[in-house]
Design a protein around this motif. Structure first.
Motif, PDB file in Angstrom:
ATOM      1  N   ARG A 120      -5.895   5.598   1.418  1.00 14.68           N
ATOM      2  CA  ARG A 120      -5.750   6.058   3.047  1.00 14.68           C
ATOM      3  C   ARG A 120      -4.852   5.318   3.573  1.00 14.68           C
ATOM      4  O   ARG A 120      -4.309   6.253   3.885  1.00 14.68           O
ATOM      5  CB  ARG A 120      -7.067   5.738   3.611  1.00 14.68           C
ATOM      6  N   ALA A 121      -4.734   3.994   3.584  1.00 13.61           N
ATOM      7  CA  ALA A 121      -3.379   3.204   4.027  1.00 13.61           C
ATOM      8  C   ALA A 121      -2.010   3.987   3.752  1.00 13.61           C
ATOM      9  O   ALA A 121      -1.442   4.251   4.355  1.00 13.61           O
ATOM     10  CB  ALA A 121      -3.604   1.548   3.940  1.00 13.61           C
ATOM     11  N   ALA A 122      -1.788   4.154   2.226  1.00 10.18           N
ATOM     12  CA  ALA A 122      -1.118   4.508   1.417  1.00 10.18           C
ATOM     13  C   ALA A 122      -0.082   6.759   1.870  1.00 10.18           C
ATOM     14  O   ALA A 122       0.530   6.566   2.654  1.00 10.18           O
ATOM     15  CB  ALA A 122      -0.926   4.569   0.023  1.00 10.18           C
ATOM     16  N   ILE A 123      -1.456   7.191   1.835  1.00  6.49           N
ATOM     17  CA  ILE A 123      -1.229   8.101   2.559  1.00  6.49           C
ATOM     18  C   ILE A 123      -0.693   8.659   3.755  1.00  6.49           C
ATOM     19  O   ILE A 123      -0.521   9.509   4.110  1.00  6.49           O
ATOM     20  CB  ILE A 123      -3.005   9.252   2.414  1.00  6.49           C
ATOM     21  N   GLY A 124      -1.330   7.626   4.729  1.00 11.37           N
ATOM     22  CA  GLY A 124      -1.076   7.044   6.060  1.00 11.37           C
ATOM     23  C   GLY A 124       0.495   7.247   5.841  1.00 11.37           C
ATOM     24  O   GLY A 124       1.190   7.830   7.195  1.00 11.37           O
ATOM     25  N   VAL A 125       1.219   6.007   5.768  1.00  5.04           N
ATOM     26  CA  VAL A 125       1.873   5.911   5.818  1.00  5.04           C
ATOM     27  C   VAL A 125       3.061   6.902   5.212  1.00  5.04           C
ATOM     28  O   VAL A 125       4.031   7.632   6.048  1.00  5.04           O
ATOM     29  CB  VAL A 125       2.641   4.875   4.579  1.00  5.04           C
ATOM     30  N   ILE A 126       3.045   7.841   4.443  1.00  3.60           N
ATOM     31  CA  ILE A 126       3.593   8.667   3.271  1.00  3.60           C
ATOM     32  C   ILE A 126       3.768  10.085   4.421  1.00  3.60           C
ATOM     33  O   ILE A 126       4.836  10.786   5.046  1.00  3.60           O
ATOM     34  CB  ILE A 126       2.535   9.344   2.321  1.00  3.60           C
ATOM     35  N   ARG A 127       2.583  10.187   5.472  1.00  2.00           N
ATOM     36  CA  ARG A 127       2.057  11.489   6.665  1.00  2.00           C
ATOM     37  C   ARG A 127       3.011  11.183   7.657  1.00  2.00           C
ATOM     38  O   ARG A 127       3.995  11.474   8.157  1.00  2.00           O
ATOM     39  CB  ARG A 127       1.099  11.503   6.485  1.00  2.00           C
ATOM     40  N   ILE A 128       3.312   9.518   7.760  1.00  2.00           N
ATOM     41  CA  ILE A 128       3.976   9.600   8.453  1.00  2.00           C
ATOM     42  C   ILE A 128       5.709   9.307   8.586  1.00  2.00           C
ATOM     43  O   ILE A 128       6.005   9.955   9.931  1.00  2.00           O
ATOM     44  CB  ILE A 128       4.155   7.696   9.838  1.00  2.00           C
ATOM     45  N   LEU A 129       6.143   9.175   6.839  1.00  2.00           N
ATOM     46  CA  LEU A 129       7.057   9.255   6.978  1.00  2.00           C
ATOM     47  C   LEU A 129       8.216  10.646   7.121  1.00  2.00           C
ATOM     48  O   LEU A 129       8.459  10.943   7.273  1.00  2.00           O
ATOM     49  CB  LEU A 129       7.410   7.960   5.558  1.00  2.00           C
TER      50      LEU A 129
ATOM     51  N   PHE B  16       2.202   2.875  -7.424  1.00  2.00           N
ATOM     52  CA  PHE B  16       1.369   3.048  -6.230  1.00  2.00           C
ATOM     53  C   PHE B  16       1.642   4.373  -4.939  1.00  2.00           C
ATOM     54  O   PHE B  16       0.667   5.326  -4.985  1.00  2.00           O
ATOM     55  CB  PHE B  16       0.717   2.488  -5.594  1.00  2.00           C
ATOM     56  N   PHE B  17       2.606   4.398  -4.279  1.00  2.77           N
ATOM     57  CA  PHE B  17       3.279   5.248  -3.532  1.00  2.77           C
ATOM     58  C   PHE B  17       3.638   6.461  -4.291  1.00  2.77           C
ATOM     59  O   PHE B  17       3.382   7.662  -4.044  1.00  2.77           O
ATOM     60  CB  PHE B  17       3.981   4.733  -2.788  1.00  2.77           C
ATOM     61  N   ALA B  18       4.148   6.395  -6.026  1.00  3.20           N
ATOM     62  CA  ALA B  18       4.769   7.456  -6.506  1.00  3.20           C
ATOM     63  C   ALA B  18       2.929   8.075  -6.761  1.00  3.20           C
ATOM     64  O   ALA B  18       3.185   9.764  -6.339  1.00  3.20           O
ATOM     65  CB  ALA B  18       4.905   6.888  -7.527  1.00  3.20           C
ATOM     66  N   ASP B  19       2.066   7.700  -6.682  1.00  2.00           N
ATOM     67  CA  ASP B  19       1.261   8.491  -7.054  1.00  2.00           C
ATOM     68  C   ASP B  19       0.429   8.952  -5.810  1.00  2.00           C
ATOM     69  O   ASP B  19      -0.487   9.444  -6.367  1.00  2.00           O
ATOM     70  CB  ASP B  19       0.198   7.310  -8.080  1.00  2.00           C
ATOM     71  N   ARG B  20       0.173   8.221  -5.222  1.00  2.00           N
ATOM     72  CA  ARG B  20      -0.184   8.563  -3.672  1.00  2.00           C
ATOM     73  C   ARG B  20       0.628  10.252  -3.493  1.00  2.00           C
ATOM     74  O   ARG B  20      -0.314  10.940  -3.303  1.00  2.00           O
ATOM     75  CB  ARG B  20      -0.265   7.644  -2.999  1.00  2.00           C
ATOM     76  N   LEU B  21       2.155   9.825  -3.765  1.00  2.00           N
ATOM     77  CA  LEU B  21       2.334  10.923  -2.661  1.00  2.00           C
ATOM     78  C   LEU B  21       2.320  12.403  -3.865  1.00  2.00           C
ATOM     79  O   LEU B  21       2.613  12.827  -3.978  1.00  2.00           O
ATOM     80  CB  LEU B  21       3.751  10.774  -3.507  1.00  2.00           C
ATOM     81  N   LYS B  22       1.810  12.225  -5.684  1.00  2.00           N
ATOM     82  CA  LYS B  22       1.742  12.970  -6.472  1.00  2.00           C
ATOM     83  C   LYS B  22      -0.061  14.232  -6.314  1.00  2.00           C
ATOM     84  O   LYS B  22       0.552  14.958  -6.057  1.00  2.00           O
ATOM     85  CB  LYS B  22       1.584  12.214  -7.682  1.00  2.00           C
ATOM     86  N   VAL B  23      -0.763  12.828  -5.787  1.00  2.00           N
ATOM     87  CA  VAL B  23      -1.915  13.701  -5.292  1.00  2.00           C
ATOM     88  C   VAL B  23      -1.462  14.502  -4.007  1.00  2.00           C
ATOM     89  O   VAL B  23      -2.440  15.896  -4.298  1.00  2.00           O
ATOM     90  CB  VAL B  23      -2.837  12.734  -4.751  1.00  2.00           C
TER      91      VAL B  23
END
Length: 761
Positions: free
Chosen positions: A495-504, A576-583
């Motif tokens: 959830r934290a990684a998705i939050g970072v991705i959405r902010i970026l 890890f961020f690559a996996d979250r970004l793919k999802v």
């Protein structure tokens, strides 16, 4: 051929019998509302499992719940199971006697009970059909005993025995009717029958049920609405109407609708008022107090402001229209709101900076220090994000102040009572003590976005603190080896990684690896302070640093094993961020292999630029030029791999009109410098690369990835022509080396945009 027995089952279907409707009611003391949805699902699953195991076909089921009962209705249940003939294949008749004896022991038959067919022994057992009443009589106790309540209890004298019946609350009655006839069964001293009880206050005495068709109607007459969906509708619409009749608007809350329906068998929504003086408390506090403690809805006025009104749901139709019920609920709510107001007033007497001092007493994680340690790391990173211009328009001083205070409300009375308000109350307290709005907003919103549907902060100070907080959590837990695995993610890192991705994705340009390294260094320094008291003491005890304090690569740190946090931040976090970004991007239709192709470049950790590159790549690979270029790339890569030519391109081409000098590594890794006459298709590919490479590089540098793809597209025809007319593995070593070098140059040119080897298809 093996003589071991091989099981084989056949069935002989009898003429189908008649069917009947089945009713099961399990009545008990109050079932908690939060458990009722799960109980309905479990009852259906267990019933189907038992019927399937017995061979009874089950169609659609209806499952209802009230606070005092679980009900299941099965329409058209067969009155008997089918007769079956079970056939098990045994050894051949010519097999040794020991094989036959083993087969007989396994089946429990004698030799004269076997059937011989085509030189093979078969064990045939005829199993007659069973009456559905017999099946149900066994299944009902089995279902009750197997019921997986989250919490259950024993009761009465029998509870002294460990094998006694367990249920969520004491079980008091069972209705089991098939076609209107009682299915006789007993469990825990409770025998099935056809009687039930109505509403606890509106009806006295037993109710006799004839069958499925009169069950709901007779209970309705006894003030029990057995269908939970119907009760939810009454709560939902009744609460809206009660608010509207008072000129107010209900704040809708579907979870509260379901909960109130689960608390009542005859729901009656009623509107009440509370003292307007309580409106000085933040509205979120009032709503949470009413919702969590009392299960009340709140209302707003026509201007959208919180009104001093609530809607409660009674379980009776009172003769006075509910006046006494409302008065009682008003008193209880007033007491709760008085507590909330007291917390609100007390917390504001202490500045947030003083509250923050208490964070040193709270452990963030045993290997990662205290919450105060986390706050210091977050403050440094937030200030860095601002001072480096990574978050445009962010004041570094405000970013540090907001970060230093963002967790202070964790030690306040209000958040201690309502943990759901963390962050929100910090924002209120910051504003109340006169801190800048940007700081107060950042404290309030730094947890955002919490979920996929939550809003993404855009205010600069908030963005800096929110990013720093989430990145710190990810780097910290990765540093101590607590990465998510499978469905396990106890620290909500996904959830934290998705939050970072959405902010970026909102436009913040951050190189993630830089942030990871900065945080890793801070974690390490803090751990040194905890282990040695100070960095100076650490330097004094270890010999792995020179006099200036720089690490000596020739001397290992003798204390390395003492540190829980590992300093290899970067690769694992980026993967890890690559996996979250793919999802995340899957829902947007972005191919996961294209994200891999860009991440594989190794130096692309700016998510804004990465996604722009991916989107351009996806558009390109969908064209004819893209498909053919990928095919040409893979052919070139396969040739280079087959020849063991895996080194990066190192040749330099000195052009002559029809000749070239090839300086490259041959298949054996030996240098070769030769001059030979290029074929026209070979020269055309050289010319195309000479033109495309600088164009692609310039476009990538300018982040114009569409133009970079267009530059690569010009290589499609030359590479196709090259493969059609040029022999790569020529007998002439000079030509062979030069052409392999040319293919390597083509591969390297493509890799400046993406790693095409990761692209599927």
């Amino acid at each position: 051929m093996s003589n071991s027995p091989t099981p084989f089952v056949s069935s002989e279907v009898e003429t189908p019998g008649t069917v009947a409707d089945f009713l099961l009611e399990l009545r008990s003391e109050e079932i908690p509302a939060r458990m009722q949805a799960g109980a309905r699902a479990d009852l259906e699953k267990l019933f189907r499992r038992e019927m399937e195991a017995a061979g009874l076909a089950v169609g659609a089921l209806t499952v209802w719940s009230t606070p005092r009962r679980l009900t299941l209705i099965a329409r058209g249940l067969p009155l008997a199971t089918q007769a079956v003939s079970e056939e098990t294949k045994g050894p051949r008749t010519s097999a040794p006697e020991q094989a036959l004896e083993g087969f007989l022991r396994k089946t429990g038959l004698t030799k004269d009970q076997l059937t011989e067919r085509d030189g093979v022994w078969f064990a045939v057992v005829e199993k007659p059909g069973r009456a559905a009443t017999d099946v149900l009589a066994e299944a009902i106790p089995a279902i009750i005993r197997a019921f997986p309540w989250p919490k259950s209890q024993r009761w009465g004298a029998a509870s002294l025995q460990p094998e006694s019946l367990r249920w969520v609350r004491p079980l008091s009655g069972i209705i089991a009717l098939l076609g209107g006839e009682v299915v006789d069964c007993e469990i825990g001293g409770i025998r099935s029958g056809r009687t039930t009880m109505g509403h606890r206050f509106h009806h006295s005495g037993e109710i006799t049920i004839d069958g499925v068709d009169d069950y709901a109607a007779k209970l309705r007459d006894a003030h029990v609405i057995v269908d939970h969906v119907e009760r939810e509708g009454i709560v939902r619409e009744g609460a809206k109407k009660a608010a509207a009749d008072a000129g107010l608007v209900l704040v809708e809350d579907e979870g509260l609708v379901i909960e109130n329906a689960g608390l009542t068998e005859w729901p009656v929504p009623l509107l009440g008022r509370f003292d307007e003086a309580f409106l000085e408390v933040p509205p979120e506090v009032i709503q949470l107090t009413a919702r969590v403690n009392q299960k009340y809805f709140i209302c707003r006025d026509s201007a959208g402001k919180l009104a001093n009104a609530f809607v409660c749901t009674a379980n009776i139709a009172a003769k006075d229209g509910g006046a006494m019920i409302v008065a009682g609920n008003r008193k209880v709510l007033a007491a709760r709101l008085s507590d909330a107001r007291f917390f609100w007033e007390q917390d504001r007497k202490t500045p947030l900076s003083v509250h923050a001092e208490k964070l040193a007493r709270i452990t963030f994680h045993e290997k990662l220090g205290t919450v105060a340690d986390k706050v210091e790391r977050v403050a440094k990173l937030a200030e860095w994000l601002a001072s480096e211009g990574i978050v445009p328009g962010c004041d570094p001083a405000q970013a540090r102040i907001a970060a230093e205070l963002c967790k202070a409300d964790l030690v306040t009375e209000m958040v201690g009572e309502f943990p759901e308000l963390q962050g929100l109350m910090g924002g209120y307290y910051a504003r109340a003590e006169g801190l800048p709005d940007a700081v107060a907003d950042a404290i309030r919103d730094h947890y955002k976005p919490v979920g996929q549907g939550d809003e993404v902060p855009t205010a600069p100070v908030t963005v800096a603190v929110a990013l720093a907080d989430k990145l710190d959590t990810i780097v910290g837990f990765f540093g101590i080896g607590e990465q998510p695995t499978g469905s396990r993610d106890p620290y909500a890192l996904r959830r934290a990684a998705i939050g970072v991705i959405r902010i970026l994705q909102s436009g913040v340009r951050l190189q993630l690896a830089r942030a990871f390294r900065l945080l890793a260094g801070e974690y390490h320094l803090q751990e040194i302070d905890r282990e040695f008291g100070s960095f100076e003491q650490y330097l004094a005890e270890t010999k792995s640093f020179d006099e200036s304090g720089k690490a000596d690569p020739g001397v290992p740190d003798p204390f390395a094993e003492r540190f829980a946090f590992k300093l290899d931040a970067g690769p694992a976090e980026l993967a890890f961020f690559a996996d979250r970004l793919k999802v995340q991007q899957r829902e947007a239709g972005v191919r996961h292999d294209l994200i891999d192709a860009v991440f594989a470049l190794g130096d692309e950790d700016d998510l804004v630029r990465l996604l722009a590159r991916v989107h351009a790549l996806q558009a390109f690979v969908g064209t004819e030029d893209g498909v053919n270029l990928i095919a040409g790339y893979k052919r070139a890569a396969n040739i280079l791999k087959k020849e063991g030519y895996q080194q990066p391109f190192v040749s330099s081409e000195v052009e002559t009109p029809a000749h070239g000098i090839s300086t490259s590594l041959d298949a054996n890794g030996l240098g070769a410098e030769t001059e030979y006459t290029r074929e026209p298709a070979e020269q055309a590919l050289v010319d195309a690369l000479d033109a495309a490479e600088p164009r692609a590089e310039a476009a990538v540098a300018a982040e114009d990835f569409t133009a970079a793809m267009a530059a690569l597209a010009t290589l499609r025809a030359p590479i196709d022509a090259f493969f059609e007319s040029v022999t790569v593995n020529d007998a002439d070593p000079a030509k062979r080396a030069g052409r392999l070098g040319l293919l390597d140059r083509f591969r390297a040119a493509v890799h400046k945009v993406a790693d095409f080897s990761r692209i599927e298809g």
